[in-house]
Scaffold this active site. Sequence first.
Site, PDB file in Angstrom:
ATOM      1  N   SER A  90      -7.308 -12.524  -5.141  1.00 38.16           N
ATOM      2  CA  SER A  90      -6.001 -12.297  -4.517  1.00 38.16           C
ATOM      3  C   SER A  90      -5.006 -13.414  -4.816  1.00 38.16           C
ATOM      4  O   SER A  90      -3.810 -13.232  -4.635  1.00 38.16           O
ATOM      5  CB  SER A  90      -6.137 -12.109  -3.004  1.00 38.16           C
ATOM      6  OG  SER A  90      -6.396 -13.335  -2.377  1.00 38.16           O
ATOM      7  N   LYS A 132      -4.554 -18.754   1.196  1.00 41.33           N
ATOM      8  CA  LYS A 132      -3.325 -17.985   0.989  1.00 41.33           C
ATOM      9  C   LYS A 132      -2.114 -18.898   1.163  1.00 41.33           C
ATOM     10  O   LYS A 132      -2.201 -19.957   1.774  1.00 41.33           O
ATOM     11  CB  LYS A 132      -3.197 -16.853   2.025  1.00 41.33           C
ATOM     12  CG  LYS A 132      -4.243 -15.768   1.936  1.00 41.33           C
ATOM     13  CD  LYS A 132      -4.051 -14.882   0.734  1.00 41.33           C
ATOM     14  CE  LYS A 132      -5.114 -13.814   0.650  1.00 41.33           C
ATOM     15  NZ  LYS A 132      -6.425 -14.299   0.250  1.00 41.33           N
TER      16      LYS A 132
END
Length: 192
Positions: A114, A151
Site C-alpha cells: 500500500s 501510512k
Amino acid sequence: MLKNLRAIRQERHMTQQQVANHLGITRQALSNYENGTREPEYDLLCRLAELLRCPVGRLLGFSGAYESAGARIPILGTVKGGFNRLADQEFEGYEVADVASPDEYFFLRVTGDSMAPQIQAGDLALVHSQETLQSGEIGVVLLEDDEATIKRVVFSGRSVILQPFNNAYTPIALRGDECRILGKVIRTIREW
C-alpha cells in the site's frame, strides 16, 4: 533480550507483580522476560516501555554506544504496508543506523504494497519512538484490533486519516481513539 527490564522496573519502584497486573500477564511471564528465557511480543514490549516511561531501546539494553558506522538498532518485526493483515511481532536482530539517541529508535520490516512505490515490501523502516506526529508525516499506527500499519497520517478535525501511497488503496478515516501512534518513520532502507 530485555537486558535492562529488571533495573528499570526497580528504578520505578515497582514490583514484578505490579507490572504484571498492569499489563495483564502473569508474574512468572514477567520474570521470564527479565531473565531472558522468553521474549515479549512487540505490542507488549511497547506497553512495557510506556508503563516504565522509557524508550524500547533502553529495555533492550542499548546505552547509546556507537559502532564505527552508527548504533545497533533493534529490528522488532514487521509492519504492514497494507490493511487487513496482522503485523508480525518478533525480534529479528539489529541494523546499524547513525542516530543521536539510539534508544529512541527501532526498525520494522515492511510487508504489503500500500505504500509502493516509495516504500516496498521488505524495506526496513527506521522509526523514532513517539506518540505524536505532525499532519502529513509518515508514521507507524497501532489500530484497535492490535494490528500495526505504516501510512501517511493526516489529522482532520477529530479524525485521523491513514493515507497509502499506492492509488490502488483507499485512505481510511478513524476517530482519534481508534488508533495509537507508535512512532515516526525517519527513513527506509531497501535490501537487495
